[in-house]
Design a protein around this motif. Sequence first.
Motif, PDB file in Angstrom:
ATOM      1  N   ILE A 126       0.675  -1.047  -0.176  1.00 51.36           N
ATOM      2  CA  ILE A 126       0.058  -0.147   0.028  1.00 51.36           C
ATOM      3  C   ILE A 126       0.783   1.308   0.057  1.00 51.36           C
ATOM      4  N   SER A 127       1.998   1.218   0.702  1.00 48.86           N
ATOM      5  CA  SER A 127       2.764   2.256   0.745  1.00 48.86           C
ATOM      6  C   SER A 127       3.691   2.502  -0.569  1.00 48.86           C
ATOM      7  N   THR A 128       3.567   1.723  -1.241  1.00 44.23           N
ATOM      8  CA  THR A 128       4.623   1.829  -2.344  1.00 44.23           C
ATOM      9  C   THR A 128       4.214   1.708  -3.907  1.00 44.23           C
ATOM     10  N   PHE A 148       5.662  -2.266  10.113  1.00 43.33           N
ATOM     11  CA  PHE A 148       6.680  -1.130  10.092  1.00 43.33           C
ATOM     12  C   PHE A 148       6.123   0.240  10.435  1.00 43.33           C
ATOM     13  N   ALA A 149       4.863   0.367   9.930  1.00 44.39           N
ATOM     14  CA  ALA A 149       4.258   1.728  10.082  1.00 44.39           C
ATOM     15  C   ALA A 149       3.329   1.968  11.400  1.00 44.39           C
ATOM     16  N   GLY A 150       3.140   0.706  12.000  1.00 45.30           N
ATOM     17  CA  GLY A 150       2.590   0.855  13.359  1.00 45.30           C
ATOM     18  C   GLY A 150       3.290   0.693  14.452  1.00 45.30           C
ATOM     19  N   ASP A 168       7.245   1.965  15.045  1.00 42.38           N
ATOM     20  CA  ASP A 168       7.781   2.888  15.757  1.00 42.38           C
ATOM     21  C   ASP A 168       7.120   4.232  15.968  1.00 42.38           C
ATOM     22  N   THR A 169       6.169   4.586  14.995  1.00 42.95           N
ATOM     23  CA  THR A 169       5.208   5.733  15.098  1.00 42.95           C
ATOM     24  C   THR A 169       4.781   5.648  16.390  1.00 42.95           C
ATOM     25  N   VAL A 170       4.148   4.649  16.881  1.00 44.85           N
ATOM     26  CA  VAL A 170       3.404   4.598  18.039  1.00 44.85           C
ATOM     27  C   VAL A 170       4.315   4.789  19.422  1.00 44.85           C
ATOM     28  N   SER A 171       5.397   3.788  19.333  1.00 49.01           N
ATOM     29  CA  SER A 171       6.195   3.839  20.486  1.00 49.01           C
ATOM     30  C   SER A 171       7.153   5.175  20.715  1.00 49.01           C
ATOM     31  N   THR A 196       1.376  15.727  21.489  1.00 53.12           N
ATOM     32  CA  THR A 196       2.783  15.336  21.193  1.00 53.12           C
ATOM     33  C   THR A 196       2.924  15.405  19.677  1.00 53.12           C
ATOM     34  N   LEU A 197       2.204  14.863  19.023  1.00 54.12           N
ATOM     35  CA  LEU A 197       2.335  14.783  17.403  1.00 54.12           C
ATOM     36  C   LEU A 197       2.582  16.136  16.811  1.00 54.12           C
ATOM     37  N   ARG A 198       1.618  17.039  17.459  1.00 59.30           N
ATOM     38  CA  ARG A 198       1.972  18.323  16.841  1.00 59.30           C
ATOM     39  C   ARG A 198       2.988  18.984  16.807  1.00 59.30           C
ATOM     40  N   PRO A 224       6.834  12.690   8.324  1.00 60.21           N
ATOM     41  CA  PRO A 224       6.467  13.674   7.438  1.00 60.21           C
ATOM     42  C   PRO A 224       5.816  13.164   6.072  1.00 60.21           C
ATOM     43  N   THR A 225       4.621  14.027   5.707  1.00 55.37           N
ATOM     44  CA  THR A 225       4.093  13.679   4.593  1.00 55.37           C
ATOM     45  C   THR A 225       4.284  14.445   3.488  1.00 55.37           C
ATOM     46  N   SER A 226       4.514  13.832   2.227  1.00 53.27           N
ATOM     47  CA  SER A 226       4.670  14.400   1.069  1.00 53.27           C
ATOM     48  C   SER A 226       3.886  14.139  -0.152  1.00 53.27           C
ATOM     49  N   GLY A 254      -0.651  15.353  11.266  1.00 47.53           N
ATOM     50  CA  GLY A 254       0.175  14.396  11.989  1.00 47.53           C
ATOM     51  C   GLY A 254      -0.179  12.785  11.325  1.00 47.53           C
ATOM     52  N   TRP A 255      -1.316  12.724  11.078  1.00 48.20           N
ATOM     53  CA  TRP A 255      -1.508  11.505  10.138  1.00 48.20           C
ATOM     54  C   TRP A 255      -1.813  11.658   8.619  1.00 48.20           C
ATOM     55  N   SER A 256      -1.360  12.851   8.252  1.00 48.24           N
ATOM     56  CA  SER A 256      -1.674  13.057   6.720  1.00 48.24           C
ATOM     57  C   SER A 256      -3.120  13.438   6.591  1.00 48.24           C
ATOM     58  N   ALA A 300      -7.214  11.152   0.470  1.00 47.39           N
ATOM     59  CA  ALA A 300      -7.159   9.863   0.230  1.00 47.39           C
ATOM     60  C   ALA A 300      -6.232   8.884   0.734  1.00 47.39           C
ATOM     61  N   ARG A 301      -5.009   9.494   1.035  1.00 45.52           N
ATOM     62  CA  ARG A 301      -3.708   8.605   1.391  1.00 45.52           C
ATOM     63  C   ARG A 301      -3.402   8.948   2.849  1.00 45.52           C
ATOM     64  N   ASP A 302      -4.586   9.253   3.696  1.00 42.26           N
ATOM     65  CA  ASP A 302      -4.032   9.498   5.025  1.00 42.26           C
ATOM     66  C   ASP A 302      -3.643   8.314   5.438  1.00 42.26           C
ATOM     67  N   CYS A 303      -3.445   8.296   6.785  1.00 44.68           N
ATOM     68  CA  CYS A 303      -2.862   6.985   7.550  1.00 44.68           C
ATOM     69  C   CYS A 303      -4.113   6.052   7.751  1.00 44.68           C
ATOM     70  N   PRO A 304      -4.088   5.097   7.399  1.00 40.88           N
ATOM     71  CA  PRO A 304      -5.318   4.051   7.678  1.00 40.88           C
ATOM     72  C   PRO A 304      -5.257   3.262   9.157  1.00 40.88           C
ATOM     73  N   GLY A 305      -3.942   3.733   9.841  1.00 46.09           N
ATOM     74  CA  GLY A 305      -3.883   3.230  11.211  1.00 46.09           C
ATOM     75  C   GLY A 305      -4.159   4.342  12.072  1.00 46.09           C
TER      76      GLY A 305
HETATM   77  C1  HEM Z   1       0.865   7.743  15.990  1.00 43.62           C
HETATM   78  C2  HEM Z   1       1.173   6.865  15.049  1.00 43.62           C
HETATM   79  C3  HEM Z   1       0.972   7.031  13.584  1.00 43.62           C
HETATM   80  C4  HEM Z   1       1.133   8.082  13.078  1.00 43.62           C
HETATM   81  C5  HEM Z   1       1.652   9.571  13.440  1.00 43.62           C
HETATM   82  C6  HEM Z   1       1.129   7.986  11.565  1.00 43.62           C
HETATM   83  C7  HEM Z   1       1.377   8.759  10.268  1.00 43.62           C
HETATM   84  C8  HEM Z   1       1.122   8.547   8.980  1.00 43.62           C
HETATM   85  C9  HEM Z   1       1.247   9.227   8.071  1.00 43.62           C
HETATM   86  C10 HEM Z   1       1.922  10.938   8.105  1.00 43.62           C
HETATM   87  C11 HEM Z   1       1.092   8.870   6.891  1.00 43.62           C
HETATM   88  C12 HEM Z   1       1.277   9.254   5.569  1.00 43.62           C
HETATM   89  C13 HEM Z   1       2.633   8.886   4.936  1.00 43.62           C
HETATM   90  C14 HEM Z   1       3.059   9.864   3.626  1.00 43.62           C
HETATM   91  O1  HEM Z   1       2.113  10.640   3.153  1.00 43.62           O
HETATM   92  O2  HEM Z   1       4.095   9.533   3.037  1.00 43.62           O
HETATM   93  C15 HEM Z   1       0.775   7.271   7.335  1.00 43.62           C
HETATM   94  C16 HEM Z   1       0.369   6.483   6.227  1.00 43.62           C
HETATM   95  C17 HEM Z   1       0.453   5.103   6.615  1.00 43.62           C
HETATM   96  N1  HEM Z   1       0.106   4.370   7.894  1.00 43.62           N
HETATM   97 FE1  HEM Z   1       0.377   5.475   9.609  1.00 43.62          FE
HETATM   98  N2  HEM Z   1       0.665   6.500  11.515  1.00 43.62           N
HETATM   99  C18 HEM Z   1       0.730   6.141  12.595  1.00 43.62           C
HETATM  100  C19 HEM Z   1       0.305   4.800  12.904  1.00 43.62           C
HETATM  101  C20 HEM Z   1      -0.269   3.823  12.114  1.00 43.62           C
HETATM  102  C21 HEM Z   1      -0.351   2.211  12.495  1.00 43.62           C
HETATM  103  C22 HEM Z   1      -0.578   1.973  14.057  1.00 43.62           C
HETATM  104  C23 HEM Z   1      -0.629   1.743  11.131  1.00 43.62           C
HETATM  105  C24 HEM Z   1      -1.040   0.390  10.960  1.00 43.62           C
HETATM  106  C25 HEM Z   1      -1.289  -0.787  11.988  1.00 43.62           C
HETATM  107  C26 HEM Z   1      -0.346   2.606  10.238  1.00 43.62           C
HETATM  108  C27 HEM Z   1      -0.464   2.361   8.992  1.00 43.62           C
HETATM  109  C28 HEM Z   1      -0.151   3.190   7.685  1.00 43.62           C
HETATM  110  C29 HEM Z   1      -0.098   2.914   6.256  1.00 43.62           C
HETATM  111  C30 HEM Z   1      -0.453   1.375   5.859  1.00 43.62           C
HETATM  112  C31 HEM Z   1       0.133   4.012   5.701  1.00 43.62           C
HETATM  113  C32 HEM Z   1       0.089   4.133   4.076  1.00 43.62           C
HETATM  114  C33 HEM Z   1      -1.241   4.514   3.570  1.00 43.62           C
HETATM  115  C34 HEM Z   1      -1.172   4.669   2.019  1.00 43.62           C
HETATM  116  O3  HEM Z   1      -0.177   4.972   1.434  1.00 43.62           O
HETATM  117  O4  HEM Z   1      -2.300   4.726   1.499  1.00 43.62           O
HETATM  118  N3  HEM Z   1       0.102   4.075  10.833  1.00 43.62           N
HETATM  119  N4  HEM Z   1       0.890   7.222   8.692  1.00 43.62           N
END
Ligand code: HEM
Length: 555
Positions: free
Chosen positions: A146-148, A337-339, A341-344, A400-402, A408-410, A478-480, A483-488
């Motif tokens: 999904i990320s790539t 990977f995404a879930g 270190d982001t949280v920890s 904290t995220l602020r 970083p989202t791009s 913080g979570w973007s 459409a491509r915001d963070c699903p987690g």
């Molecule tokens: C505090 C915790 C988290 C933060 C701050 C965060 C932040 C983000 C951000 C900013 C993006 C967009 C990245 C970009 O635009 O390049 C993203 C994408 C993503 N995140 Fe998170 N995330 C967090 C936790 C999680 C968790 C827990 C999961 C899954 C268990 C997750 C799964 C994903 C995935 C799969 C994407 C890619 C989505 C796509 O490309 O459609 N994230 N996250």
Amino acid sequence: MAFLAVALYATAVAWLAGLALFWALPLLRNYASARKMGVPIRVIPIDHTNPLWLLLDRKVLPVIARLLPFTRKSSFLRYNYRGWEMRERWAPHHEMGDVFTIVTPKEVWLYLGDPDAVADMFRRGRDEFPRCTRLTEMLNVFGPNISTAEGAQWRTHRKLVATCFTEQNNEIVWSEAINLATDMIRYWSTRKPLTSVDSDARTLSLHVLSRAAFGKSFRFEGHDERKAENSSKSYKESLQTILENCILIVAFGPQTLARWKSYLPKKLARVQEACDAFQKYMTSVYEAEKAASAGASSSSRHDHNLMTSLVRASQASESKAALTEQEIYGNMFVLNFAGHDTVSHTFTFAVYFLAAHPEVQDWVADELHQVLGPGSDPADWSYTRDFPKLKRCLAVLYETLRLYTPVPTSKWTDKASPALKVGDKTVTIPPNTIVLPSYACIQTDPRYWGDDSLSWRPQRWVDINEEWVAPRKGTFVGWSDGARDCPGKKFSQVEFVAALAVMLRDWVVEPATFGRETLADARKRVLDVIEKESTMILLLQMIHPERTPLVWKRR
Ligand code: HEM
């Protein structure tokens, strides 16, 4: 002699020609492209996403700054490393305006400090501002994901991955985080002083993931309780080793590591072993789920973990919209990977901020006593009943995220040249330009966040009627967004809030004091450490939190 001189001359010319071809020409071409936008330009000589430079930047630049102090204000020293945004905050935008570019030999990076332009970019979505998958292709370690992915492929990944993030999965995250945090606070309260916040927070988030993603529960083990043997072979340890060495894996590639495994130095051999073990682990879970789907076993039928949901969703969709086995592995890795270190890392920042702010601990504890009651058993807390009411806990996460955004989202323009309105200027952005919301600026700019924008004050997110205060659109990413915001996003909120609730209802945290230091001085020291000793490795994190010990006491 004459022959030697000619040979040296020819070598020098060849070098210069090579340099011009591979460095100066692309830099000039990008500079010319940036000029067309008519916005301020800064030039940096090295592509700051180059894997080799990623290994060196934080080592090389401080040496140059020490040896050549007059270069400190140059663009090279200010902008040619990962995470410069955190050091600079809004300074570049206040110097250059709401939009400026950084030109590298690879491409042009356009920075937006105007919330309306940021919101507009997210609103216009993937068609005009897709993800630059070159920046995430390193996450292809175990398969496309999904990320790539982009375009139709991404839609398939996203649709199937979205089916995993259900309310049933959030229930699992909630109860697993509560169980683990209960053991973690018990462990933390026996460590006086405690030096392993980051390592234990990683264990908690890894164990939540292993349960929510793969259906495997592990008890919490504190930093000093962990066993060293079998270090790269188990799922947990292999994933941890992979995450800690992502840059090395990207620099060498897992296939190269596998090919040369008999000749690798010890550290790389461990990384290679970990890749191998993680792949085997995913294959075994995948095979088990396939067998369960075929009716051979019913063990995982009722579990809503991410792996089972992904395999089932993929099998249920038509063949064109399904994921291949390799893509399922790719997605499972990327979710981990995404879930992780982001949280920890965010949790670690939050614990240190809390240690420096006893008034916020009291503010959160008041909410916990009201919502959960003073003596209730955490095992009885309910995700559906209690989570939505714990706004103050959630505010700790947002605040904290602020200030310390881990990811970083791009976006980028690919082959198109969209126009974007920034203030009263319309900027036509050339193809192949990376476009970034200046997260470290817009999330702290006093114009949008007030004079105390750099203070950590979670109370700003909840008003006196206990209503959530939504920030102006485009000032928090913080979570973007789009459409491509963070699903987690919800997953991370549930995990964070559950763990924080367990820790803060009955406990308080403070910094350990050194010598004749007062508690007030120790709290100032903690804030100083957060500000000065945090950096972007792969994500933003505190580098040596273990050097700032804490003490947890009963409230
Ligand atoms: C505090 C915790 C988290 C933060 C701050 C965060 C932040 C983000 C951000 C900013 C993006 C967009 C990245 C970009 O635009 O390049 C993203 C994408 C993503 N995140 Fe998170 N995330 C967090 C936790 C999680 C968790 C827990 C999961 C899954 C268990 C997750 C799964 C994903 C995935 C799969 C994407 C890619 C989505 C796509 O490309 O459609 N994230 N996250």
